[in-house]
Scaffold this active site. Structure first.
Site, PDB file in Angstrom:
ATOM      1  N   ARG A 175       0.634  -1.325  -0.027  1.00  0.00           N
ATOM      2  CA  ARG A 175      -0.066   0.023   0.052  1.00  0.00           C
ATOM      3  C   ARG A 175       0.749   1.392  -0.023  1.00  0.00           C
ATOM      4  NH1 ARG A 175      -3.657  -2.837   3.310  1.00  0.00           N
ATOM      5  NH2 ARG A 175      -5.349  -3.485   2.291  1.00  0.00           N
ATOM      6  N   LYS A 213       4.653  11.828 -10.460  1.00  0.00           N
ATOM      7  CA  LYS A 213       3.830  11.027 -11.147  1.00  0.00           C
ATOM      8  C   LYS A 213       4.550   9.744 -11.582  1.00  0.00           C
ATOM      9  CE  LYS A 213       1.246  14.002 -14.730  1.00  0.00           C
ATOM     10  NZ  LYS A 213       1.143  13.926 -15.934  1.00  0.00           N
ATOM     11  N   GLU A 234      12.828  18.472 -23.619  1.00  0.00           N
ATOM     12  CA  GLU A 234      12.121  18.805 -22.340  1.00  0.00           C
ATOM     13  C   GLU A 234      12.491  19.996 -21.628  1.00  0.00           C
ATOM     14  OE1 GLU A 234       9.349  17.474 -21.755  1.00  0.00           O
ATOM     15  OE2 GLU A 234       9.062  15.334 -22.133  1.00  0.00           O
ATOM     16  N   LYS A 281       8.986  22.985 -13.546  1.00  0.00           N
ATOM     17  CA  LYS A 281       8.207  22.070 -13.136  1.00  0.00           C
ATOM     18  C   LYS A 281       7.784  22.081 -11.575  1.00  0.00           C
ATOM     19  CE  LYS A 281       7.080  17.335 -13.625  1.00  0.00           C
ATOM     20  NZ  LYS A 281       7.290  16.414 -14.308  1.00  0.00           N
ATOM     21  N   GLU A 285      -2.797  17.554 -11.675  1.00  0.00           N
ATOM     22  CA  GLU A 285      -3.021  18.178 -12.907  1.00  0.00           C
ATOM     23  C   GLU A 285      -4.448  18.194 -13.225  1.00  0.00           C
ATOM     24  OE1 GLU A 285      -0.848  15.327 -15.620  1.00  0.00           O
ATOM     25  OE2 GLU A 285      -1.846  16.408 -17.317  1.00  0.00           O
ATOM     26  N   ARG A 295      -0.899  22.077 -14.515  1.00  0.00           N
ATOM     27  CA  ARG A 295       0.118  21.114 -14.790  1.00  0.00           C
ATOM     28  C   ARG A 295      -0.024  20.478 -16.072  1.00  0.00           C
ATOM     29  NH1 ARG A 295       2.135  16.347 -10.593  1.00  0.00           N
ATOM     30  NH2 ARG A 295       3.802  15.539 -12.204  1.00  0.00           N
ATOM     31  N   ASN A 314       2.418  19.671 -20.631  1.00  0.00           N
ATOM     32  CA  ASN A 314       1.919  18.720 -22.008  1.00  0.00           C
ATOM     33  C   ASN A 314       2.283  19.276 -23.255  1.00  0.00           C
ATOM     34  OD1 ASN A 314       1.344  16.595 -20.259  1.00  0.00           O
ATOM     35  ND2 ASN A 314      -0.808  17.443 -20.184  1.00  0.00           N
ATOM     36  N   HIS A 347       3.429  17.400 -26.315  1.00  0.00           N
ATOM     37  CA  HIS A 347       3.156  15.973 -26.152  1.00  0.00           C
ATOM     38  C   HIS A 347       1.987  15.582 -26.948  1.00  0.00           C
ATOM     39  CE1 HIS A 347       6.244  16.907 -23.088  1.00  0.00           C
ATOM     40  NE2 HIS A 347       6.458  15.785 -22.805  1.00  0.00           N
ATOM     41  N   HIS A 359       3.281  12.336 -28.390  1.00  0.00           N
ATOM     42  CA  HIS A 359       2.870  10.779 -28.040  1.00  0.00           C
ATOM     43  C   HIS A 359       2.281  10.107 -29.278  1.00  0.00           C
ATOM     44  CE1 HIS A 359       2.417  11.938 -23.556  1.00  0.00           C
ATOM     45  NE2 HIS A 359       3.693  11.159 -23.632  1.00  0.00           N
ATOM     46  N   HIS A 370      11.251  10.058 -26.732  1.00  0.00           N
ATOM     47  CA  HIS A 370      10.252  10.671 -26.374  1.00  0.00           C
ATOM     48  C   HIS A 370      10.520  12.229 -26.758  1.00  0.00           C
ATOM     49  CE1 HIS A 370       7.202  12.227 -23.826  1.00  0.00           C
ATOM     50  NE2 HIS A 370       7.939  12.736 -23.195  1.00  0.00           N
TER      51      HIS A 370
HETATM   52  P1  NAD Z   1      15.112   5.834 -20.085  1.00  0.00           P
HETATM   53  O1  NAD Z   1      15.213   5.762 -18.576  1.00  0.00           O
HETATM   54  O2  NAD Z   1      14.873   4.638 -21.048  1.00  0.00           O
HETATM   55  O3  NAD Z   1      16.808   5.947 -20.481  1.00  0.00           O
HETATM   56  C1  NAD Z   1      17.029   6.154 -21.721  1.00  0.00           C
HETATM   57  C2  NAD Z   1      18.546   5.171 -21.964  1.00  0.00           C
HETATM   58  O4  NAD Z   1      19.524   5.621 -21.482  1.00  0.00           O
HETATM   59  C3  NAD Z   1      18.354   3.840 -21.630  1.00  0.00           C
HETATM   60  O5  NAD Z   1      18.547   2.915 -22.451  1.00  0.00           O
HETATM   61  C4  NAD Z   1      18.952   3.940 -20.156  1.00  0.00           C
HETATM   62  O6  NAD Z   1      19.620   2.610 -19.906  1.00  0.00           O
HETATM   63  C5  NAD Z   1      20.083   4.728 -20.565  1.00  0.00           C
HETATM   64  N1  NAD Z   1      20.779   5.481 -19.481  1.00  0.00           N
HETATM   65  C6  NAD Z   1      20.124   5.925 -18.215  1.00  0.00           C
HETATM   66  N2  NAD Z   1      21.070   6.735 -17.662  1.00  0.00           N
HETATM   67  C7  NAD Z   1      22.385   6.513 -18.361  1.00  0.00           C
HETATM   68  C8  NAD Z   1      23.602   7.202 -18.241  1.00  0.00           C
HETATM   69  N3  NAD Z   1      23.875   7.958 -17.177  1.00  0.00           N
HETATM   70  N4  NAD Z   1      24.281   6.842 -19.156  1.00  0.00           N
HETATM   71  C9  NAD Z   1      24.206   5.971 -20.018  1.00  0.00           C
HETATM   72  N5  NAD Z   1      23.225   5.517 -20.422  1.00  0.00           N
HETATM   73  C10 NAD Z   1      22.023   5.937 -19.551  1.00  0.00           C
HETATM   74  O7  NAD Z   1      14.467   7.044 -20.604  1.00  0.00           O
HETATM   75  P2  NAD Z   1      14.263   8.516 -20.073  1.00  0.00           P
HETATM   76  O8  NAD Z   1      14.522   9.355 -21.488  1.00  0.00           O
HETATM   77  O9  NAD Z   1      15.394   8.800 -19.027  1.00  0.00           O
HETATM   78  O10 NAD Z   1      13.007   8.662 -19.564  1.00  0.00           O
HETATM   79  C11 NAD Z   1      11.841   8.359 -20.419  1.00  0.00           C
HETATM   80  C12 NAD Z   1      10.624   7.779 -19.635  1.00  0.00           C
HETATM   81  O11 NAD Z   1      10.327   8.881 -18.851  1.00  0.00           O
HETATM   82  C13 NAD Z   1       9.556   7.439 -20.425  1.00  0.00           C
HETATM   83  O12 NAD Z   1       8.823   6.185 -19.964  1.00  0.00           O
HETATM   84  C14 NAD Z   1       8.309   8.433 -19.989  1.00  0.00           C
HETATM   85  O13 NAD Z   1       7.137   8.092 -20.167  1.00  0.00           O
HETATM   86  C15 NAD Z   1       8.865   8.881 -18.607  1.00  0.00           C
HETATM   87  N6  NAD Z   1       8.277  10.349 -18.051  1.00  0.00           N
HETATM   88  C16 NAD Z   1       7.851  10.427 -16.989  1.00  0.00           C
HETATM   89  C17 NAD Z   1       7.379  11.437 -16.490  1.00  0.00           C
HETATM   90  C18 NAD Z   1       6.736  11.922 -15.401  1.00  0.00           C
HETATM   91  O14 NAD Z   1       6.443  12.903 -14.942  1.00  0.00           O
HETATM   92  N7  NAD Z   1       6.624  10.765 -14.455  1.00  0.00           N
HETATM   93  C19 NAD Z   1       7.773  12.477 -17.402  1.00  0.00           C
HETATM   94  C20 NAD Z   1       8.318  12.773 -18.530  1.00  0.00           C
HETATM   95  C21 NAD Z   1       8.797  11.377 -19.046  1.00  0.00           C
END
Ligand code: NAD
Length: 361
Positions: A118, A139, A181, A222, A232, A236, A240, A243, A247, A260
């Site tokens: 939980r 989130k 971003e 942010k 949101e 918030r 987007n 996005h 998306h 992304h």
């Molecule tokens: P990711 O975590 O998949 O990382 C991208 C790649 O970089 C992966 O292959 C990872 O292994 C590699 N990597 C990570 N750190 C590294 C480092 N220091 N050196 C070398 N390689 C490294 O993707 P991301 O782009 O960080 O995040 C995308 C995700 O974030 C998506 O799932 C998206 O939906 C989510 N997201 C969430 C929010 C939120 O508010 N929760 C906001 C924006 C995006």
């Protein structure tokens, strides 16, 4: 080292950013947890897990699990496996989870934390530029085959420990993804800092000083927004910006074809086009500057031919859509976002023209 404090309805937490923080992880554990469970991915593990373990093992019982790198780990199956691992290690309600990785790990580990017995505490240790966004705001989610982040929660972390030194191992693609971003934050902030970002050449080795400056600015945007509208219901949604089409492009091209942030870059351009149509404000918006910056930094525009009706359909299914109407964040002016419901027919015409000009088909 710099700190930004984020207030939420249930707690307040510090986002600490600086070089080599991973070696000091232990200092950020301020409560007596029964044990610590680190969740990381297969790329980050070989680079940074040992440093974090070494810092923690002196004072804590620490276990870890490694999920395959990539978006496909944000799945129900991996979520369940991680929970099983936690249980097998004896993680209990007084334990702490650490998310060591990019946004994928952060979202997955955050969702595990929000549901494990939980809900238990967790700390974000972001290792990508994009995660300056995902690690702040609480989130958390995993994906459903029907769409991204459809199974999720709001669960703020106890702390965010952001070691900028880890960003030196990111590929150019991931740097581009994260900087889109930051560009978004620079364009929607009431005090825009787009001029600051538009002068950056991502191919140059970015100094920790420059990176920290940009990340701090992005995190501050942010944090200010999520403090006012954690769940949101209102502003918030400004986050987007870019996005809606972003998306749809990610999904229609197939996840992983472009990142992304690369999709969001194109989405922001389109949102400016739609803004110009709705508010007749083309002269006020840095459309050309953004296009030039994206091109100079090799954001991919060589997209395969995409069906406009399918993209519009995707945009209507986005979880931000209202009653199947596309809702987009537009810019009334630089730093002045607004939310508008967009008529399908106009959207399709604008999108067709936009993609024809951008991609050249
Ligand atoms: P990711 O975590 O998949 O990382 C991208 C790649 O970089 C992966 O292959 C990872 O292994 C590699 N990597 C990570 N750190 C590294 C480092 N220091 N050196 C070398 N390689 C490294 O993707 P991301 O782009 O960080 O995040 C995308 C995700 O974030 C998506 O799932 C998206 O939906 C989510 N997201 C969430 C929010 C939120 O508010 N929760 C906001 C924006 C995006």
């Amino acid at each position: 080292m710099e700190t930004i404090t984020v207030k939420t309805s249930t707690n307040k937490y510090d986002v600490t950013i600086g070089a080599k923080l991973r070696f000091e992880t232990s200092k950020f554990i301020t409560k007596p947890y029964s044990s610590i469970f680190i969740i990381t991915d297969s790329n980050v593990e070989s680079l940074y897990l040992q440093d974090v373990l070494t810092s923690l093992q002196k004072d804590h019982e620490v276990n870890y699990t490694i999920v395959p790198a990539g978006e496909s780990s944000k799945s129900v199956r991996v979520y369940f496996d991680v929970i099983t691992q936690g249980l097998q290690y004896g993680l209990d309600r007084h334990g702490l989870i650490i998310a060591l990785g990019g946004g994928m790990v952060g979202d997955l580990a955050g969702f595990v934390s929000s549901t494990f017995m939980r809900g238990i505490d967790y700390i974000q240790m972001p290792t990508t530029i994009l995660a300056h966004d995902s690690s702040v705001g609480g989130k958390v989610a995993i994906n459903h085959p029907e769409g991204k982040n459809l199974i999720g929660n709001f669960h703020p972390p106890q702390a965010v420990i952001y070691d900028v030194e880890t960003l030196h191992t990111l590929t150019q693609t991931e740097i581009r993804s994260g900087y889109a971003e930051i560009a978004k934050h620079s364009l929607i902030n009431p005090e825009p800092f787009w001029d600051n970002i538009s002068s950056v050449n991502l191919k140059d080795a970015l100094s920790e000083e420059v990176l920290m400056e940009h990340l701090l600015k992005g995190i501050a945007v942010k944090a200010a927004i999520v403090e006012q509208d954690e769940r949101e219901s209102n502003i918030r949604q400004y986050l987007n910006f870019g996005h809606t089409l972003g998306h749809a492009l990610e999904a229609e091209l197939g996840y992983g074809k472009i990142t992304h942030g690369e999709a969001v870059g194109i989405g922001m351009l389109f949102a400016m086009r739609v803004s110009a149509y709705y508010y007749d404000n083309h002269n006020k918006l840095p459309y050309q500057e953004l296009l030039t910056w994206l091109r100079a930094n090799h954001y991919p525009f060589d997209l395969p031919r995409l069906q406009i009706t399918k993209l519009v359909d995707r945009m209507k299914k986005d979880k931000k859509a209202r009653n199947h109407n596309v809702q987009m964040v537009l810019l009334k002016d630089l730093g002045k976002p607004a939310i508008e419901l967009i008529d399908d027919h106009n959207l399709a015409i604008l999108l067709e023209k936009f993609l024809r000009e951008l991609v050249g088909y």
